[in-house]
Write a protein that holds these residues in place. Structure first.
Motif, PDB file in Angstrom:
ATOM      1  N   ILE A 210      55.755  18.951  41.764  1.00 36.68           N
ATOM      2  CA  ILE A 210      55.213  20.300  41.957  1.00 36.68           C
ATOM      3  C   ILE A 210      54.192  20.563  40.864  1.00 36.68           C
ATOM      4  O   ILE A 210      54.253  19.959  39.788  1.00 36.68           O
ATOM      5  N   VAL A 211      53.258  21.452  41.128  1.00 31.82           N
ATOM      6  CA  VAL A 211      52.293  21.922  40.134  1.00 31.82           C
ATOM      7  C   VAL A 211      52.537  23.413  39.984  1.00 31.82           C
ATOM      8  O   VAL A 211      52.517  24.155  40.971  1.00 31.82           O
ATOM      9  N   CYS A 212      52.782  23.845  38.741  1.00 39.97           N
ATOM     10  CA  CYS A 212      53.165  25.240  38.503  1.00 39.97           C
ATOM     11  C   CYS A 212      52.864  25.610  37.046  1.00 39.97           C
ATOM     12  O   CYS A 212      52.503  24.746  36.253  1.00 39.97           O
ATOM     13  N   PRO A 213      53.034  26.890  36.684  1.00 36.58           N
ATOM     14  CA  PRO A 213      52.828  27.299  35.288  1.00 36.58           C
ATOM     15  C   PRO A 213      53.770  26.541  34.335  1.00 36.58           C
ATOM     16  O   PRO A 213      54.841  26.064  34.731  1.00 36.58           O
ATOM     17  N   HIS A 214      53.366  26.456  33.078  1.00 33.23           N
ATOM     18  CA  HIS A 214      54.054  25.649  32.075  1.00 33.23           C
ATOM     19  C   HIS A 214      55.551  25.936  31.965  1.00 33.23           C
ATOM     20  O   HIS A 214      56.369  25.013  31.962  1.00 33.23           O
ATOM     21  N   GLU A 215      55.917  27.184  31.838  1.00 32.89           N
ATOM     22  CA  GLU A 215      57.337  27.506  31.662  1.00 32.89           C
ATOM     23  C   GLU A 215      58.174  27.073  32.857  1.00 32.89           C
ATOM     24  O   GLU A 215      59.285  26.571  32.700  1.00 32.89           O
ATOM     25  N   LEU A 216      57.644  27.268  34.043  1.00 37.40           N
ATOM     26  CA  LEU A 216      58.359  26.852  35.246  1.00 37.40           C
ATOM     27  C   LEU A 216      58.433  25.322  35.317  1.00 37.40           C
ATOM     28  O   LEU A 216      59.466  24.761  35.699  1.00 37.40           O
ATOM     29  N   ALA A 217      57.367  24.642  34.911  1.00 40.36           N
ATOM     30  CA  ALA A 217      57.371  23.174  34.882  1.00 40.36           C
ATOM     31  C   ALA A 217      58.441  22.665  33.915  1.00 40.36           C
ATOM     32  O   ALA A 217      59.158  21.705  34.218  1.00 40.36           O
ATOM     33  N   GLU A 218      58.560  23.300  32.762  1.00 43.26           N
ATOM     34  CA  GLU A 218      59.604  22.920  31.807  1.00 43.26           C
ATOM     35  C   GLU A 218      60.992  23.134  32.394  1.00 43.26           C
ATOM     36  O   GLU A 218      61.897  22.326  32.194  1.00 43.26           O
ATOM     37  N   TYR A 219      61.153  24.235  33.112  1.00 40.32           N
ATOM     38  CA  TYR A 219      62.438  24.530  33.760  1.00 40.32           C
ATOM     39  C   TYR A 219      62.785  23.434  34.759  1.00 40.32           C
ATOM     40  O   TYR A 219      63.903  22.894  34.757  1.00 40.32           O
TER      41      TYR A 219
ATOM     42  N   GLY B 157      68.717  16.811  34.032  1.00 42.01           N
ATOM     43  CA  GLY B 157      70.152  17.004  34.165  1.00 42.01           C
ATOM     44  C   GLY B 157      70.768  16.162  35.271  1.00 42.01           C
ATOM     45  O   GLY B 157      71.972  15.902  35.277  1.00 42.01           O
ATOM     46  N   TYR B 158      69.965  15.725  36.213  1.00 41.24           N
ATOM     47  CA  TYR B 158      70.412  14.825  37.279  1.00 41.24           C
ATOM     48  C   TYR B 158      70.160  13.360  36.910  1.00 41.24           C
ATOM     49  O   TYR B 158      70.234  12.481  37.760  1.00 41.24           O
ATOM     50  N   ALA B 159      69.846  13.107  35.661  1.00 45.32           N
ATOM     51  CA  ALA B 159      69.588  11.766  35.126  1.00 45.32           C
ATOM     52  C   ALA B 159      68.358  11.116  35.745  1.00 45.32           C
ATOM     53  O   ALA B 159      68.285   9.900  35.879  1.00 45.32           O
ATOM     54  N   LEU B 160      67.370  11.930  36.113  1.00 46.69           N
ATOM     55  CA  LEU B 160      66.111  11.409  36.618  1.00 46.69           C
ATOM     56  C   LEU B 160      65.110  11.336  35.470  1.00 46.69           C
ATOM     57  O   LEU B 160      65.233  12.068  34.476  1.00 46.69           O
ATOM     58  N   THR B 161      64.120  10.483  35.604  1.00 49.35           N
ATOM     59  CA  THR B 161      63.074  10.364  34.592  1.00 49.35           C
ATOM     60  C   THR B 161      61.902  11.229  35.032  1.00 49.35           C
ATOM     61  O   THR B 161      61.286  10.987  36.073  1.00 49.35           O
ATOM     62  N   VAL B 162      61.620  12.269  34.237  1.00 52.56           N
ATOM     63  CA  VAL B 162      60.624  13.275  34.617  1.00 52.56           C
ATOM     64  C   VAL B 162      59.845  13.695  33.375  1.00 52.56           C
ATOM     65  O   VAL B 162      60.401  13.837  32.299  1.00 52.56           O
ATOM     66  N   THR B 163      58.536  13.876  33.552  1.00 52.68           N
ATOM     67  CA  THR B 163      57.708  14.444  32.493  1.00 52.68           C
ATOM     68  C   THR B 163      56.853  15.555  33.087  1.00 52.68           C
ATOM     69  O   THR B 163      56.788  15.725  34.311  1.00 52.68           O
ATOM     70  N   ILE B 164      56.202  16.293  32.198  1.00 54.75           N
ATOM     71  CA  ILE B 164      55.209  17.274  32.631  1.00 54.75           C
ATOM     72  C   ILE B 164      53.919  16.998  31.896  1.00 54.75           C
ATOM     73  O   ILE B 164      53.937  16.478  30.778  1.00 54.75           O
ATOM     74  N   GLU B 165      52.812  17.318  32.540  1.00 50.92           N
ATOM     75  CA  GLU B 165      51.517  17.178  31.885  1.00 50.92           C
ATOM     76  C   GLU B 165      50.550  18.193  32.477  1.00 50.92           C
ATOM     77  O   GLU B 165      50.711  18.606  33.629  1.00 50.92           O
TER      78      GLU B 165
END
Length: 102
Positions: A76-85, A92-100
Motif C-alpha cells: 500500500i502507499v499511504c502517509p508515513h504514520e499509517l505506513a509505520e502502523y 507481528g505476523y513474522a513477515l519481512t516488511v519495510t517502508i520507504e
C-alpha cells in the motif's frame, strides 16, 4: 437607496490541487513486503487481509504472488504514520516488511 445582494463566494478547487497540497502535508510512503522462505502463502495472504482491511482476497493474493515471484511487492502507499502502523502489524505476523518514501 437600493440594497445590494451579496453573492456567495464560490471557490473552485481542482482535485489535482487537493492531491498536491495533501501530499506536501502528508508525504506518502510505500509499504514493501519481501519474499521469505519461512511463511507459507496462506499465512501471508491472511496477514495482509487482517492488517490492511481495504484489501480484497484477490488483491492480497496478487501482492503475495508478486513478492514470491519478484522478491518484493508494494502492499500500500499511504502517509508515513499509517505506513509505520502497517509495517508494525505485518512484522507481528513474522513477515519481512519495510517502508520507504514514494
Amino acid at each position: 437607496m437600493a440594497q445590494r445582494q451579496c453573492q456567495p463566494l464560490r471557490l473552485e478547487i481542482r482535485p489535482e490541487e487537493v492531491v498536491r497540497q495533501r501530499s506536501s502535508l502528508l508525504p506518502l510512503y510505500k509499504v514493501i513486503l519481501f519474499n521469505d522462505d519461512y511463511n507459507d502463502m496462506l499465512h501471508v495472504v491472511a496477514a495482509l487481509l487482517e492488517t490492511v482491511n481495504t484489501l480484497t482476497m484477490q488483491e492480497a493474493t496478487h501482492i503475495m504472488l508478486t513478492a514470491h515471484l519478484n522478491g518484493n511487492a508494494i502492499v500500500i502507499v499511504c502517509p508515513h504514520e499509517l505506513a509505520e502502523y502497517y509495517q508494525e502489524r505485518l512484522l507481528g505476523y513474522a513477515l519481512t516488511v519495510t517502508i520507504e518514501p514514494e
